[in-house]
Design a protein around this motif. Sequence first.
Motif, PDB file in Angstrom:
ATOM      1  N   SER A   1      84.809  44.625 -32.485  1.00 14.45           N
ATOM      2  CA  SER A   1      85.601  45.967 -32.924  1.00 14.45           C
ATOM      3  C   SER A   1      86.572  45.370 -33.995  1.00 14.45           C
ATOM      4  O   SER A   1      87.282  44.284 -33.976  1.00 14.45           O
ATOM      5  N   ASP A   2      86.749  46.486 -35.050  1.00 16.01           N
ATOM      6  CA  ASP A   2      87.859  46.289 -35.948  1.00 16.01           C
ATOM      7  C   ASP A   2      89.119  46.967 -35.498  1.00 16.01           C
ATOM      8  O   ASP A   2      90.153  47.028 -36.195  1.00 16.01           O
ATOM      9  N   ASP A   3      89.256  47.369 -34.191  1.00 17.83           N
ATOM     10  CA  ASP A   3      90.524  48.093 -33.560  1.00 17.83           C
ATOM     11  C   ASP A   3      91.344  47.134 -32.758  1.00 17.83           C
ATOM     12  O   ASP A   3      92.448  47.390 -32.890  1.00 17.83           O
ATOM     13  N   THR A   4      90.682  46.064 -32.704  1.00 14.92           N
ATOM     14  CA  THR A   4      91.507  44.918 -31.971  1.00 14.92           C
ATOM     15  C   THR A   4      92.608  44.095 -33.073  1.00 14.92           C
ATOM     16  O   THR A   4      92.156  43.937 -34.038  1.00 14.92           O
ATOM     17  N   LYS A   5      93.906  44.094 -32.626  1.00 16.45           N
ATOM     18  CA  LYS A   5      94.832  43.648 -33.793  1.00 16.45           C
ATOM     19  C   LYS A   5      95.172  42.190 -33.121  1.00 16.45           C
ATOM     20  O   LYS A   5      95.310  41.802 -32.020  1.00 16.45           O
ATOM     21  N   TYR A   6      95.177  41.412 -34.267  1.00 15.98           N
ATOM     22  CA  TYR A   6      95.779  40.067 -33.958  1.00 15.98           C
ATOM     23  C   TYR A   6      97.085  39.936 -34.720  1.00 15.98           C
ATOM     24  O   TYR A   6      96.972  39.812 -35.957  1.00 15.98           O
ATOM     25  N   LEU A   7      98.183  39.295 -34.135  1.00 18.77           N
ATOM     26  CA  LEU A   7      99.373  39.228 -34.696  1.00 18.77           C
ATOM     27  C   LEU A   7      99.830  37.706 -34.731  1.00 18.77           C
ATOM     28  O   LEU A   7     100.041  37.089 -33.757  1.00 18.77           O
TER      29      LEU A   7
END
Length: 324
Positions: free
Chosen positions: A232-238
Amino acid sequence: MNWNEEVQKDLSQVNVATLGKVGVLLGGKSGERDISLMSGKGVLDALISKGVNAHAFDPGQQAITELAVQKFDRVFIALHGRYGEDGTMQGFLEQMNLPYTGSGVLASALAIDKQATKRLWSSFNLATPRFAMLNANSDWQKIAQDLGLPIIVKPAREGSSLGLSKVTKAEDLPAAYALAAKLDRDVMAEQCIIGEELTCPIVGDGENARALPVIRIVAPDSNYDYHNKYFSDDTKYLCPTGLDLALEAKVQELALSAYRALGCKGWGRADVMIDQKTNQPYLLEMNTAPGMTGHSLVPMAAKAAGVEYADLVLWLLSKAGIHS
């Protein structure tokens, strides 16, 4: 000296010709085979770009004895899960006296077994969610009462969230158990910590090990499942996480303590949850052969520390050894 400076200093002294013929172990026979193939391809391409005489080797399709026939000088383990990350491959490589990346037999075997890992961490007073082991005759109401709802149910020796369920009603526990039991004879029910999900990579050995930058994971609907981890490209990694710096430091120290308690070497990645009510970090698990795909978190943290993917891979390979 920060870690980036240490890596560059070490790499300046590496003559790739002396690394010899390198096998990149990928694929394998576990449920994480597809992810391992992606990790292995990334590692292989990186090593070749650095001039290393590297070759793919898939224990899922090639007899393991072929490692000796092909006369590798060292191997990079990009296998995930059982038969690669669980100490079995490490034991075989020890018998061959063939240097390999990552942790040795005991640390690998401990880390893949969530029950053994949690018992060990608890003996060191390292915070980890409460848990209970399940079987087909478990008292489901008592499990729900003891751990509280919601509950996470998962196989004891699988990764990548395979076979994992989040259970909100006691009557759903048997179905969650049955799903996890398809993948492992040992199934764990774990207290569900509600809050921020973090991961912290660690590199090095013993007292010289160091924690890399922490990454905060923001998955759709707070569901960091197999699809949201890898596709998924919707998961965000900060990274930076945006969290309080003192809390980040606490997570790094906890991850380092967890890594050292297990006796890990080379590299690893601790997964952590922060209780939203108390800000207490809790250890979930330790990965001793972390992913190296385009969505993977160790390369992300390394880049935040100033180390590019190919340099990370070459540095890890240069640290390959025998641990017996």
